[in-house]
Design an enzyme around this catalytic site. Structure first.
Site, PDB file in Angstrom:
ATOM      1  N   GLU A 137       3.379   2.342   3.259  1.00 14.26           N
ATOM      2  CA  GLU A 137       2.712   1.208   3.554  1.00 14.26           C
ATOM      3  C   GLU A 137       3.812   0.019   3.183  1.00 14.26           C
ATOM      4  O   GLU A 137       4.411  -0.044   2.142  1.00 14.26           O
ATOM      5  CB  GLU A 137       1.469   0.910   2.675  1.00 14.26           C
ATOM      6  CG  GLU A 137       1.130  -0.475   2.714  1.00 14.26           C
ATOM      7  CD  GLU A 137      -0.244  -0.935   1.599  1.00 14.26           C
ATOM      8  OE1 GLU A 137      -0.813  -1.863   1.578  1.00 14.26           O
ATOM      9  OE2 GLU A 137      -0.078  -0.016   0.497  1.00 14.26           O
ATOM     10  N   ASP A 172      -1.698  -2.931   6.070  1.00 10.15           N
ATOM     11  CA  ASP A 172      -2.385  -3.858   5.263  1.00 10.15           C
ATOM     12  C   ASP A 172      -2.150  -5.437   5.710  1.00 10.15           C
ATOM     13  O   ASP A 172      -1.089  -5.814   5.968  1.00 10.15           O
ATOM     14  CB  ASP A 172      -1.922  -3.843   3.733  1.00 10.15           C
ATOM     15  CG  ASP A 172      -2.567  -4.816   2.814  1.00 10.15           C
ATOM     16  OD1 ASP A 172      -2.863  -5.898   3.067  1.00 10.15           O
ATOM     17  OD2 ASP A 172      -3.166  -3.990   1.798  1.00 10.15           O
ATOM     18  N   GLN A 198      -6.069  -1.683   5.812  1.00  6.48           N
ATOM     19  CA  GLN A 198      -6.640  -2.578   4.573  1.00  6.48           C
ATOM     20  C   GLN A 198      -6.549  -3.838   4.932  1.00  6.48           C
ATOM     21  O   GLN A 198      -5.797  -4.565   5.460  1.00  6.48           O
ATOM     22  CB  GLN A 198      -5.885  -2.277   3.442  1.00  6.48           C
ATOM     23  CG  GLN A 198      -5.875  -0.864   3.118  1.00  6.48           C
ATOM     24  CD  GLN A 198      -4.924  -0.242   1.884  1.00  6.48           C
ATOM     25  OE1 GLN A 198      -3.719  -0.917   1.849  1.00  6.48           O
ATOM     26  NE2 GLN A 198      -5.207   0.486   1.289  1.00  6.48           N
ATOM     27  N   GLU A 234      -9.727  -3.992   0.494  1.00 10.09           N
ATOM     28  CA  GLU A 234      -8.854  -3.942  -0.499  1.00 10.09           C
ATOM     29  C   GLU A 234      -8.380  -5.338  -1.060  1.00 10.09           C
ATOM     30  O   GLU A 234      -7.680  -5.897  -0.706  1.00 10.09           O
ATOM     31  CB  GLU A 234      -7.419  -3.320  -0.420  1.00 10.09           C
ATOM     32  CG  GLU A 234      -6.759  -2.930  -1.709  1.00 10.09           C
ATOM     33  CD  GLU A 234      -5.254  -2.460  -1.278  1.00 10.09           C
ATOM     34  OE1 GLU A 234      -5.058  -1.530  -1.958  1.00 10.09           O
ATOM     35  OE2 GLU A 234      -4.444  -2.834  -0.732  1.00 10.09           O
TER      36      GLU A 234
END
Length: 251
Positions: A137, A172, A198, A234
């Site tokens: 990530e 993300d 996310q 998240e």
């Protein structure tokens, strides 16, 4: 509508950890993720998942929680043996819990030696656990100063260089907004190598509703493109988690 899951490290924190599973299910989630489950008995987590008919989307490697300590070791030269030891423990947890993805954290490092170490460790991990989905990530430097994998183009380069079927990107939206300023454009550039998503809003990392990121457009785009993975909340609830779940009903 995308498949949404709840990050139980960030959400429902007003409850004891093992009580969060039932509340997440009642809220409409069919999966959860837990960043660092290692301080909890694995069988208790398995029981909570089964009791509430929940899937486990993701856990992080390495154990234990990095709070106040290193943020991973995979890109740090000289710590290859520590990475392998930690990966073994994390893999056992992932397999016991039935975690779909195991996120491998790079750690704080820089330069050519760090890149080579990261690639070598990831290549070893992908071969060591061919049946386990692994993710990396990109994380922005404001959130994790000095984190090695702080760029999406670097993430693509690493994934394509290793070219392992079980190694993909973790996307993300909060980090994408911080790193590139263009969530939708970055998604288009990375979606072919992405296995897990996310979400959180800018600039406060709150619920994915009103704010800088156009979440109705993003969720509609995921649907239109047939994205089949999980989309995990998240984020830091602005009040209680349940008070902020309106975004889920409107997605």
């Amino acid at each position: 509508m995308p498949k949404f899951c709840a990050n139980l490290t960030w959400l429902f924190t007003e409850l004891d950890f093992l009580d969060r599973f039932a509340v997440a299910k009642d809220a409409g989630f069919d999966a959860v993720e837990v960043l660092f489950p290692y301080d909890v008995n694995a069988q208790e987590i398995v029981d909570a998942l089964r009791r509430n008919d929940l899937q486990l989307a993701l856990i992080n490697c390495p154990p234990p929680n990095y709070t106040g300590g290193p943020q991973g070791f995979a890109a740090i030269p000289g710590l290859e043996e520590r990475f392998k030891k930690d990966f073994g423990r994390a893999l056992r947890y992932a397999q016991t819990l039935g975690a779909r993805h195991l996120h491998i954290m790079a750690g704080v490092a820089e330069g050519a030696a760090a890149k080579e170490t990261f690639i070598n460790n990831l290549r070893w991990a992908a071969a060591e656990a061919p049946a386990q989905s692994l993710t990396i990530e990109p994380i922005n430097n404001d959130t994790m100063p000095g984190y090695f994998l702080n760029d999406f183009d670097l993430g693509r380069e690493i994934v394509t260089t290793i070219d392992a079927p079980n190694l993909r990107l973790q996307f993300d939206t909060f980090h994408a907004a911080r790193i590139t300023g263009d969530v939708l454009g970055t998604w288009e550039a990375m979606r072919d190598i992405t296995a897990h998503v996310q979400v959180a809003q800018m600039p406060d990392r709150g619920e994915p509703d009103q704010g800088e990121i156009d979440y109705p457009a993003f969720f509609a785009l995921l649907d239109a493109q047939g994205y089949a993975g999980w989309v995990s909340g998240e984020y830091k609830p602005r009040q209680t988690t349940e008070e902020g779940l309106g975004w889920l009903a409107g997605a």
